[in-house]
Design a protein around this motif. Structure first.
Motif, PDB file in Angstrom:
ATOM      1  N   TRP A  53      37.452  38.014  35.930  1.00  0.00           N
ATOM      2  CA  TRP A  53      38.817  38.371  36.259  1.00  0.00           C
ATOM      3  C   TRP A  53      39.033  38.249  37.763  1.00  0.00           C
ATOM      4  CZ3 TRP A  53      39.584  43.084  39.067  1.00  0.00           C
ATOM      5  CH2 TRP A  53      38.460  43.896  39.174  1.00  0.00           C
ATOM      6  N   GLN A  54      40.296  38.254  38.153  1.00  0.00           N
ATOM      7  CA  GLN A  54      40.655  38.104  39.562  1.00  0.00           C
ATOM      8  C   GLN A  54      41.347  39.374  40.036  1.00  0.00           C
ATOM      9  OE1 GLN A  54      43.919  35.351  41.033  1.00  0.00           O
ATOM     10  NE2 GLN A  54      42.143  34.146  41.653  1.00  0.00           N
ATOM     11  N   SER A  60      37.149  36.615  42.647  1.00  0.00           N
ATOM     12  CA  SER A  60      36.661  36.589  41.267  1.00  0.00           C
ATOM     13  C   SER A  60      35.678  37.731  41.040  1.00  0.00           C
ATOM     14  CB  SER A  60      35.980  35.255  40.964  1.00  0.00           C
ATOM     15  OG  SER A  60      36.911  34.197  41.003  1.00  0.00           O
ATOM     16  N   ILE A 114      44.719  45.121  32.724  1.00  0.00           N
ATOM     17  CA  ILE A 114      44.703  43.666  32.629  1.00  0.00           C
ATOM     18  C   ILE A 114      46.120  43.188  32.364  1.00  0.00           C
ATOM     19  CG2 ILE A 114      43.823  41.666  31.370  1.00  0.00           C
ATOM     20  CD1 ILE A 114      41.388  43.351  30.613  1.00  0.00           C
ATOM     21  N   ALA A 140      43.645  43.509  36.949  1.00  0.00           N
ATOM     22  CA  ALA A 140      42.997  42.213  36.769  1.00  0.00           C
ATOM     23  C   ALA A 140      43.964  41.173  36.237  1.00  0.00           C
ATOM     24  CB  ALA A 140      41.818  42.348  35.799  1.00  0.00           C
ATOM     25  N   LEU A 142      43.561  37.366  34.373  1.00  0.00           N
ATOM     26  CA  LEU A 142      42.593  36.484  33.730  1.00  0.00           C
ATOM     27  C   LEU A 142      43.176  35.092  33.580  1.00  0.00           C
ATOM     28  CD1 LEU A 142      41.496  39.344  32.945  1.00  0.00           C
ATOM     29  CD2 LEU A 142      40.758  38.335  30.779  1.00  0.00           C
ATOM     30  N   LEU A 147      42.232  35.178  28.684  1.00  0.00           N
ATOM     31  CA  LEU A 147      43.124  36.224  28.199  1.00  0.00           C
ATOM     32  C   LEU A 147      43.319  36.127  26.690  1.00  0.00           C
ATOM     33  CD1 LEU A 147      45.028  38.576  28.834  1.00  0.00           C
ATOM     34  CD2 LEU A 147      46.848  36.899  29.216  1.00  0.00           C
TER      35      LEU A 147
END
Length: 209
Positions: A53-54, A60, A114, A140, A142, A147
């Motif tokens: 995830w970012q 990252s 997320i 996060a 993705l 995702l």
């Protein structure tokens, strides 16, 4: 395939997806009635979570975290007016109680939001609404493929073709190794019961050889 067959397939798919949250809620209700010691749904039937995830700094990251951490995971979008604000409020309530708990405050516990709408939930917005609220909070983004893989894994029914970003909105308690300890699907949740389960998971793992 005829138009009638296509229409029938769509109807069947919609019914199937609508049954998922109902079945999850029913499972949680019956489980809590039959076994007061278990409030959430046991998630051990699902394989452990592992994904990249970012963060809001565009770095990252990998899940699970490098440091052994119990993590509450929730997928949603910040412009949502239905389940998402309820879940985010629940996360804040949990975090506040954990911070005041003599035992839990010393544990590595995190809350990972997320986004399913990264175009609108920009890093700046996520930083302000999620990450800045507490050192335990992370948001996060993705990659699309990751995702949808996660959505399928967790039966979250995330659809990129929906103008409302449909999703089920379950809350997951993940163990440090990525195993899913509990699944919470009901809209209204008991903070006390959730924290009791968190303590039970933490201390039972310490007692294991």
């Amino acid at each position: 395939m005829t138009r009638k067959q296509v229409f029938s397939a769509i109807i069947i798919s919609l019914i199937a997806f609508s049954l998922v949250p109902l079945l999850m809620w029913s499972n949680q209700w019956f489980t809590s009635k039959q076994n007061p010691q278990q409030y959430g749904i046991d998630g051990s039937f699902l394989s452990p979570l592992h994904f990249e995830w970012q963060d809001t700094q565009l770095n990252s990251q990998r899940f699970p975290f490098n440091e052994p951490t119990y993590t509450y995971v929730f997928a949603g979008f910040l412009s949502c007016s239905e389940i998402c604000p309820i879940r985010i409020k629940q996360l804040h309530q949990l975090e506040a109680v954990i911070a005041d708990d003599e035992q839990l405050s010393q544990q590595s516990i995190a809350f990972l939001f997320i986004t399913i709408d990264p175009d609108n939930d920009t890093p700046q917005v996520r930083q302000q609404v999620i990450d800045a609220q507490s050192p335990r909070f992370f948001s996060a983004a993705l990659a699309e493929s990751a995702l949808f893989k996660l959505s399928s894994h967790l039966s979250e029914n995330i659809s990129s073709f929906s103008t409302t970003n449909n999703h089920v909105g379950k809350l997951f308690l993940i163990k440090p190794n990525g195993e899913i300890g509990r699944i919470y699907s009901a809209k209204k949740l008991s903070t006390d019961k959730m924290l009791a389960e968190l303590k039970q998971l933490i201390y039972s793992s310490k007692e294991s050889p």
